[in-house]
Design an enzyme around this catalytic site. Structure first.
Site, PDB file in Angstrom:
ATOM      1  CG  HIS A  52      -2.464   1.631   6.743  1.00 22.14           C
ATOM      2  ND1 HIS A  52      -2.111   0.418   7.280  1.00 22.14           N
ATOM      3  CD2 HIS A  52      -3.753   1.848   7.109  1.00 22.14           C
ATOM      4  CE1 HIS A  52      -3.150  -0.074   7.954  1.00 22.14           C
ATOM      5  NE2 HIS A  52      -4.160   0.773   7.868  1.00 22.14           N
ATOM      6  CB  THR A  64       3.390  -6.037   2.782  1.00 24.17           C
ATOM      7  OG1 THR A  64       2.058  -6.417   3.144  1.00 24.17           O
ATOM      8  CG2 THR A  64       4.028  -5.228   3.898  1.00 24.17           C
ATOM      9  NE  ARG A 101       1.511  -1.116   0.573  1.00 22.39           N
ATOM     10  CZ  ARG A 101       0.958  -1.895   1.501  1.00 22.39           C
ATOM     11  NH1 ARG A 101       0.750  -3.174   1.263  1.00 22.39           N
ATOM     12  NH2 ARG A 101       0.619  -1.396   2.681  1.00 22.39           N
ATOM     13  CE  LYS A 140       2.300   2.692   5.492  1.00 27.80           C
ATOM     14  NZ  LYS A 140       3.012   1.382   5.545  1.00 27.80           N
ATOM     15  CG  PHE A 167       9.186  -4.905  10.966  1.00 28.53           C
ATOM     16  CD1 PHE A 167       8.006  -4.173  11.012  1.00 28.53           C
ATOM     17  CD2 PHE A 167       9.118  -6.266  10.717  1.00 28.53           C
ATOM     18  CE1 PHE A 167       6.779  -4.792  10.808  1.00 28.53           C
ATOM     19  CE2 PHE A 167       7.887  -6.898  10.507  1.00 28.53           C
ATOM     20  CZ  PHE A 167       6.710  -6.157  10.562  1.00 28.53           C
TER      21      PHE A 167
HETATM   22  P1  IDP Z   1       0.158  -4.202   5.187  1.00 32.71           P
HETATM   23  O1  IDP Z   1       0.534  -2.735   5.347  1.00 32.71           O
HETATM   24  O2  IDP Z   1       0.339  -4.667   3.779  1.00 32.71           O
HETATM   25  O3  IDP Z   1      -1.200  -4.513   5.762  1.00 32.71           O
HETATM   26  P2  IDP Z   1       1.307  -5.407   7.577  1.00 32.71           P
HETATM   27  O4  IDP Z   1       1.824  -6.801   7.698  1.00 32.71           O
HETATM   28  O5  IDP Z   1       0.012  -5.063   8.268  1.00 32.71           O
HETATM   29  O6  IDP Z   1       1.233  -5.055   6.019  1.00 32.71           O
HETATM   30  O7  IDP Z   1       2.465  -4.462   8.106  1.00 32.71           O
HETATM   31  C1  IDP Z   1       2.220  -3.093   8.357  1.00 32.71           C
HETATM   32  C2  IDP Z   1       3.398  -2.289   7.865  1.00 32.71           C
HETATM   33  O8  IDP Z   1       4.570  -2.701   8.569  1.00 32.71           O
HETATM   34  C3  IDP Z   1       3.741  -2.490   6.397  1.00 32.71           C
HETATM   35  O9  IDP Z   1       2.956  -1.717   5.515  1.00 32.71           O
HETATM   36  C4  IDP Z   1       5.190  -2.059   6.375  1.00 32.71           C
HETATM   37  O10 IDP Z   1       5.308  -0.624   6.404  1.00 32.71           O
HETATM   38  C5  IDP Z   1       5.700  -2.616   7.704  1.00 32.71           C
HETATM   39  N1  IDP Z   1       6.277  -3.947   7.536  1.00 32.71           N
HETATM   40  C6  IDP Z   1       5.613  -5.122   7.404  1.00 32.71           C
HETATM   41  N2  IDP Z   1       6.462  -6.150   7.280  1.00 32.71           N
HETATM   42  C7  IDP Z   1       7.711  -5.624   7.339  1.00 32.71           C
HETATM   43  C8  IDP Z   1       9.029  -6.186   7.271  1.00 32.71           C
HETATM   44  O11 IDP Z   1       9.228  -7.398   7.132  1.00 32.71           O
HETATM   45  N3  IDP Z   1      10.082  -5.312   7.369  1.00 32.71           N
HETATM   46  C9  IDP Z   1       9.901  -3.970   7.534  1.00 32.71           C
HETATM   47  N4  IDP Z   1       8.682  -3.397   7.609  1.00 32.71           N
HETATM   48  C10 IDP Z   1       7.593  -4.210   7.507  1.00 32.71           C
HETATM   49 MG    MG Z   2      -1.875  -4.469   7.701  1.00 30.79          MG
END
Ligand code: IDP
Ligand code: MG
Length: 170
Positions: free
Chosen positions: A128, A100, A111, A11, A59
């Protein structure tokens, strides 16, 4: 054990901090095979399609700005997209990536080591990684054309007179 592929996006925050090399090194130690890679300037359309399952989250708009590099300066408005292949590669890369939220991620995960939560609450988590085989296939087909990968990993079809191939729809 099963042979899988996964989409990794390094990213904009990772590119701005100069840690893309560290991330690739860590993944290389897991004996994964890189089958495609490119730098992508992420369009609004691509960003929204990639994260469409999160479109109802509070978000979401900030997330679109984040993945497009709009939070990390004009010179960092890109991501490094990589397809990896290997046995159980999806879970392996998720493990190396960590949770995450960087504050909850293991300190030795990518991370945990390189991510942060800003004072505004924005999660900057450097990578990601696809979370399951269906998501991986959808994402790889979204980010890459068949001819950008070293070999055919999903069925393709011929689409034009110049013989270029595209993914065959399911
Ligand atoms: P992941 O990337 O670990 O699979 P996901 O739930 O798929 O997590 O969320 C995708 C992306 O959205 C995360 O990597 C992060 O950049 C963002 N994100 C997820 N949850 C939050 C949050 O609660 N606040 C702000 N950004 C979030
Ligand atoms: Mg995801």
């Amino acid at each position: 054990m099963s042979l899988q592929q996964t989409l990794v996006l390094i990213k904009p925050d990772a590119l701005q901090r100069g840690v893309a090399g560290h991330i690739i090194n860590r993944l290389a130690h897991a004996h994964l095979r890189m089958v495609g890679a490119k730098v992508v300037k992420v369009s609004e359309k691509l960003a929204r399609e990639h994260y469409k399952s999160l479109s109802d989250k509070p978000f979401f708009e900030e997330l679109i700005k984040y993945i497009r590099g709009r939070l990390h300066g004009e010179e960092h408005s890109g991501v490094l997209a990589i397809v990896y292949q290997g046995e159980d590669v999806i879970a392996k890369v998720r493990e190396i990536a960590g949770a995450t939220n960087p504050e909850q991620a293991h300190p030795k995960s990518l991370r945990g080591a390189y991510g942060r939560v800003t004072t505004k609450g924005q999660i900057e988590n450097v990578i990601h990684a696809s979370s399951d085989p269906q998501e991986a296939e959808r994402e790889i087909k979204l980010w890459f054309s068949p001819y950008e990968l070293t070999h055919v990993i999903f069925p393709v079809k011929s689409v034009s007179r110049n013989g270029k191939k595209d993914w065959r729809l399911k």
